[in-house]
Design a protein around this motif. Structure first.
Motif, PDB file in Angstrom:
ATOM      1  N   ARG A 109       0.867  -1.174   0.000  1.00 43.19           N
ATOM      2  CA  ARG A 109       0.000   0.000   0.000  1.00 43.19           C
ATOM      3  C   ARG A 109       0.905   1.225   0.000  1.00 43.19           C
ATOM      4  O   ARG A 109       1.743   1.389   0.895  1.00 43.19           O
ATOM      5  CB  ARG A 109      -0.892  -0.009   1.237  1.00 43.19           C
ATOM      6  CG  ARG A 109      -1.904   1.114   1.293  1.00 43.19           C
ATOM      7  CD  ARG A 109      -2.889   0.853   2.430  1.00 43.19           C
ATOM      8  NE  ARG A 109      -3.961   1.829   2.437  1.00 43.19           N
ATOM      9  CZ  ARG A 109      -5.160   1.615   2.963  1.00 43.19           C
ATOM     10  NH1 ARG A 109      -5.423   0.435   3.524  1.00 43.19           N
ATOM     11  NH2 ARG A 109      -6.089   2.541   2.946  1.00 43.19           N
ATOM     12  N   PRO A 158       1.502   5.408  -0.158  1.00 42.30           N
ATOM     13  CA  PRO A 158       0.865   6.716   0.036  1.00 42.30           C
ATOM     14  C   PRO A 158       0.849   7.525  -1.255  1.00 42.30           C
ATOM     15  O   PRO A 158       1.621   7.273  -2.185  1.00 42.30           O
ATOM     16  CB  PRO A 158       1.747   7.384   1.099  1.00 42.30           C
ATOM     17  CG  PRO A 158       2.530   6.272   1.718  1.00 42.30           C
ATOM     18  CD  PRO A 158       2.707   5.240   0.661  1.00 42.30           C
ATOM     19  N   ALA A 159      -0.005   8.504  -1.292  1.00 41.80           N
ATOM     20  CA  ALA A 159      -0.077   9.394  -2.455  1.00 41.80           C
ATOM     21  C   ALA A 159       1.236  10.168  -2.590  1.00 41.80           C
ATOM     22  O   ALA A 159       1.889  10.501  -1.601  1.00 41.80           O
ATOM     23  CB  ALA A 159      -1.244  10.358  -2.308  1.00 41.80           C
ATOM     24  N   GLU A 179      -3.033   7.629  -3.406  1.00 41.14           N
ATOM     25  CA  GLU A 179      -2.793   6.437  -2.602  1.00 41.14           C
ATOM     26  C   GLU A 179      -3.234   5.224  -3.413  1.00 41.14           C
ATOM     27  O   GLU A 179      -4.306   5.217  -4.018  1.00 41.14           O
ATOM     28  CB  GLU A 179      -3.578   6.504  -1.294  1.00 41.14           C
ATOM     29  CG  GLU A 179      -3.300   5.322  -0.392  1.00 41.14           C
ATOM     30  CD  GLU A 179      -4.066   5.389   0.920  1.00 41.14           C
ATOM     31  OE1 GLU A 179      -3.743   4.611   1.837  1.00 41.14           O
ATOM     32  OE2 GLU A 179      -4.999   6.215   1.016  1.00 41.14           O
TER      33      GLU A 179
END
Length: 442
Positions: A251, A253-254, A260
């Motif tokens: 995953r 982060p933006a 994201e």
């Protein structure tokens, strides 16, 4: 309930063990659940191979699924069809489903989840990833209050056996595959394993659960182990690494370019010899989970085998039975995050690039210039062979800092066309997987 009636679809290696465990542990299972669990029937293609099943055996799987006295359908036949049609029929009729079918779940798990939601039936599939290792339930339930950032692991026993054999003995890929086939770890057609497709299906399931986002097998970048050579294994060892086929779901982060997002990939990678996954040998599986609050967790054990997979199947059957007894429902599909899947070209990692180059002055500068032109930073360079007299060839190894996949691919494409480069021998990713990687000397 007087009894929970189970229809079993398939009676191969796993199905046979399911039948055995249901019979041998009948009284104990009844005590755990609060009602007896009984076989209503077993659907097979060749009934003559299963005389021990007696009147339970049938070749009409659809009719078995449709029977009014069936409460749960257990599917261990694999493949997409007819499994998908049979399981959808069961779920639409309100019958709970337990499946080990990773390929179906990775391709069209959404359809099964929607059918389960519509009818209120349960859908369990612990056995679809990592055999007997309790992994999916912790992701779906135990860590439901946490934020998982990465799931990475060895989820295919066949490839891990092959790479372990190559590491231990220095054997070639072909010889290690022959040994795996002789011992029964590899199928006659090993493509699903050695080309990474089996692991990719499992990665899709893991990413979907970990990140509350629907991820299919088509979203997973997949690369197998056929091109891993004994030289690659030796080079990794010399740098303090071990090569494993790893599934990595992250995953992210933006940033300034992407929102994201999540990524899922399967490929051979050099991992530090001190990382817990590096010591997982033979046909064993292990998965490393990182969560913001729980930190780092590792799940390890037998990733395949009839009895091991049947153990996970029976665990799901017990869960379904308990829900039926008390009138409850199991966990539903969670897709609230609905994050986009990041294209592999933008996923950063490090690389170990081995080149066969002309042994003459200026070659290193030319190659370094191409890496710089594509914004791929070099961490270390090693040259072996050659005498510096312009005669013959030399071997050049370049280890990079993190760079996007697309940048590295573009660099390698240009390098392969240079007169000074006789050939690109190998490109292997380098993953530290949350642990500090060893320094690579120049």
């Amino acid at each position: 309930m007087n009894a929970l009636r189970v229809a079993l679809l398939g009676c191969g290696t796993v199905g046979t063990e399911v039948v055995r465990l249901l019979h041998e542990q009948s009284d104990e299972l009844a005590a755990r659940v609060g009602t007896r669990i009984e076989l209503a029937g077993v659907a097979v293609r060749r009934p003559r191979r299963h005389p021990e099943l007696g009147d339970l055996v049938t070749t009409d799987a659809s009719a078995l699924v449709a029977r009014d006295d069936v409460d749960v359908v257990v599917e261990v036949i694999g493949g997409i069809e007819p499994a998908r049609t049979l399981l959808l029929e069961a779920l639409k009729a309100g019958k709970s489903v337990v499946t080990a079918n990773k390929a179906l779940l990775a391709e069209d798990g959404a359809a099964l989840a929607e059918a389960a939601d519509a009818s209120g039936a349960d859908l369990y599939y612990e056995a679809s990833v990592a055999g007997a290792i309790p992994l999916l339930r912790p992701l779906r339930e135990s860590l439901a209050g946490d934020r998982i950032t990465r799931v990475a692991g060895i989820v295919n026993g066949t490839t891990n056996f092959i790479l372990s054999a190559m590491t231990a003995s220095g054997s070639s890929y072909a010889d290690a595959l022959d040994e795996a086939t002789r011992l029964g770890y590899a199928e006659a057609d090993p493509s699903a394993d050695v080309d990474g497709y089996d692991a990719a299906s499992k990665a899709a399931i893991l990413a979907s659960l970990a990140f509350h986002t629907r991820v299919t097998s088509a979203d997973v970048y997949c690369e197998g182990i056929r091109d891993v050579s004994a030289a690659d294994i030796a080079a990794a060892a010399g740098l303090g690494f071990v090569i494993k086929l790893v599934a990595i779901c992250e995953r992210t982060p933006a940033d300034g370019t992407y929102p994201e997002s999540v990524s899922a990939r399967v490929h051979p990678a050099m991992i530090p010899a001190g990382h817990p996954l590096a010591s997982v040998d033979g046909a064993f599986n292990a998965v490393f989970v990182e969560a913001e609050a729980a930190g780092q967790l590792m799940f390890y054990g037998q990733g395949a085998g009839g009895a091991q997979t049947a153990s996970a199947v029976l665990g799901d059957v017990v869960a379904v039975a308990r829900n039926r007894v008390v009138g409850g429902r199991g966990p539903r599909e969670s897709t609230h995050a609905n994050l986009p899947v990041r294209p592999i070209g933008s996923v950063p990692t490090r690389y170990h690039v081995s080149l066969d180059v002309a042994d003459r002055a200026g070659v290193l500068a030319t190659i370094a210039g191409e890496f710089a032109r594509h914004d791929v930073s070099i961490a270390a360079v090693r040259q072996t062979g050659g005498r510096g007299d312009g005669e013959g060839d030399a071997r050049l190894v370049v280890v990079t800092h993190e760079a996007p996949e697309a940048a590295l691919a573009a660099t390698v494409e240009v390098l392969s066309g240079l007169d000074a480069v006789r050939g690109v021998e190998s490109v292997v990713r380098v993953e530290d997987l949350g642990r500090t990687a060893p320094e690579v000397g120049t």
